[in-house]
Design an enzyme around this catalytic site. Structure first.
Site, PDB file in Angstrom:
ATOM      1  N   HIS A  48      32.944  22.834  41.580  1.00  0.00           N
ATOM      2  CA  HIS A  48      34.100  23.593  41.103  1.00  0.00           C
ATOM      3  C   HIS A  48      33.886  25.105  41.272  1.00  0.00           C
ATOM      4  O   HIS A  48      33.010  25.670  40.636  1.00  0.00           O
ATOM      5  CB  HIS A  48      34.298  23.237  39.624  1.00  0.00           C
ATOM      6  CG  HIS A  48      35.491  23.835  38.984  1.00  0.00           C
ATOM      7  ND1 HIS A  48      35.403  24.758  37.970  1.00  0.00           N
ATOM      8  CD2 HIS A  48      36.809  23.631  39.206  1.00  0.00           C
ATOM      9  CE1 HIS A  48      36.622  25.085  37.577  1.00  0.00           C
ATOM     10  NE2 HIS A  48      37.490  24.427  38.309  1.00  0.00           N
ATOM     11  N   HIS A  59      40.410  32.197  42.094  1.00  0.00           N
ATOM     12  CA  HIS A  59      41.080  31.344  41.119  1.00  0.00           C
ATOM     13  C   HIS A  59      42.314  31.995  40.511  1.00  0.00           C
ATOM     14  O   HIS A  59      43.373  31.383  40.422  1.00  0.00           O
ATOM     15  CB  HIS A  59      40.123  30.942  39.990  1.00  0.00           C
ATOM     16  CG  HIS A  59      40.801  30.125  38.934  1.00  0.00           C
ATOM     17  ND1 HIS A  59      41.447  30.687  37.849  1.00  0.00           N
ATOM     18  CD2 HIS A  59      40.997  28.782  38.828  1.00  0.00           C
ATOM     19  CE1 HIS A  59      41.982  29.730  37.120  1.00  0.00           C
ATOM     20  NE2 HIS A  59      41.721  28.567  37.686  1.00  0.00           N
TER      21      HIS A  59
HETATM   22  O1  G3P Z   1      41.207  21.950  40.660  1.00  0.00           O
HETATM   23  C1  G3P Z   1      40.719  21.259  39.568  1.00  0.00           C
HETATM   24  C2  G3P Z   1      40.543  22.262  38.516  1.00  0.00           C
HETATM   25  O2  G3P Z   1      39.844  23.293  39.127  1.00  0.00           O
HETATM   26  C3  G3P Z   1      41.863  22.757  38.048  1.00  0.00           C
HETATM   27  O3  G3P Z   1      41.704  23.808  37.190  1.00  0.00           O
HETATM   28  O4  G3P Z   1      42.139  26.145  36.749  1.00  0.00           O
HETATM   29  O5  G3P Z   1      39.871  25.428  37.439  1.00  0.00           O
HETATM   30  O6  G3P Z   1      41.710  25.464  39.097  1.00  0.00           O
HETATM   31  P1  G3P Z   1      41.331  25.278  37.640  1.00  0.00           P
HETATM   32 CA    CA Z   2      40.848  24.464  41.093  1.00  0.00          CA
END
Ligand code: G3P
Ligand code: CA
Length: 269
Positions: free
Chosen positions: A18, A60
């Site tokens: 992530h 992000h």
């Molecule tokens: O993409 C999965 C997860 O990352 C969604 O939340 O806000 O971290 O992009 P975010």
């Molecule tokens: Ca994401």
């Protein structure tokens, strides 16, 4: 690597780094992605934003404020302006225990740069963020992937997965390229996650999987998704007991800031 032929098999557990190895290094930098690979993540997760002059960058937030020394909206800045920013020092300040001099002055990478850097040596799990404020984002994404031969005849299935909270964005991509595997993201704020058979059937018309926040779902939810024939990838699972629980419930992979922990857990299983 292991079973690379069937990345999308429901029998596999996909380790999705992530924002890169973002628990250890500044998110969405080449350094964080390199570290994710070293930790044996199956996928590098990339969030996309678009600059004023139409370049896709790995970031992000819609604003520059949190992860750079700049301020304001990405869409109000050119790539040249964003390239002048420091995307690493914030991490050193926020996490003194993990700070490294090498993180100072890291640059915001474009999608093109990330793909050029890792080429076919990595798999990419890419999110169209805020597609409603970035007209043309999907077309630009597909063109970039094609230029790197990561989609199309020559590419392995599952080399790239596209994810979004916007079904419209995914449906647009599906219409442009029905072969590309898509994952629809869901977010349950304060209520327990619930999904109907009808919703799952609708998702299946364009996607191969569902992602949801892990802290608002239960075993029945995961099994309902899995029974419908969809993959299930919860986010963002950072602690080993939670990882174990997700696996026990039937998750076919997960997003984590600590790819090293999931790799370690899967080794022992
Ligand atoms: O993409 C999965 C997860 O990352 C969604 O939340 O806000 O971290 O992009 P975010
Ligand atoms: Ca994401």
């Amino acid at each position: 690597g292991k079973g690379d032929k069937d990345l999308l098999s429901p029998d596999r557990v996909l380790n999705v780094a992530h924002r890169g190895a973002s628990g250890h290094a500044p998110e969405h930098t080449i350094v964080a992605y390199q570290l994710a690979k070293k930790m044996k993540a199956d996928y590098i997760e990339i969030d996309l934003q678009m600059t004023k002059d139409g370049h896709l960058i790995a970031m992000h937030d819609e604003t520059l404020d949190r992860t750079t020394n700049g301020t304001g909206l990405v869409k109000d800045h050119t790539l040249a302006e964003i390239k002048r920013l420091d995307a690493g020092s914030w991490f050193n300040e926020a996490h003194p225990d993990k700070a490294k001099p090498a993180y100072k002055g890291l640059k915001v990478p474009t999608l093109d740069e990330v793909l050029r850097h890792f080429g076919h040596s990595a798999n990419y799990y890419i999110e169209t963020k805020a597609p409603e404020i970035y007209p043309g984002m999907e077309e630009k994404l597909l063109k970039t992937l094609e230029a790197h031969r990561l989609i199309g005849k020559h590419a392995k299935r599952g080399k790239v997965i596209i994810q979004s909270f916007s079904p419209e964005s995914l449906k647009k991509i599906h219409a442009l390229n029905p072969e590309l595997p898509l994952v629809t993201l869901l977010w349950y704020e304060n209520q327990q996650g619930h999904i109907t058979k009808r919703e799952l059937d609708e998702i299946k018309t364009y996607a191969i999987g569902v992602g949801a926040n892990f802290d608002r779902i239960d075993r029945a939810y995961v099994q309902k998704v899995r029974k419908s024939g969809l993959l299930f990838h919860p986010y963002t699972v950072n602690e080993k007991p939670d990882m174990k629980r997700m696996l026990d419930w039937g998750a076919t992979g997960m997003f984590t800031n600590y790819a090293d922990r999931l790799t370690d857990l899967l080794k022992k299983n």
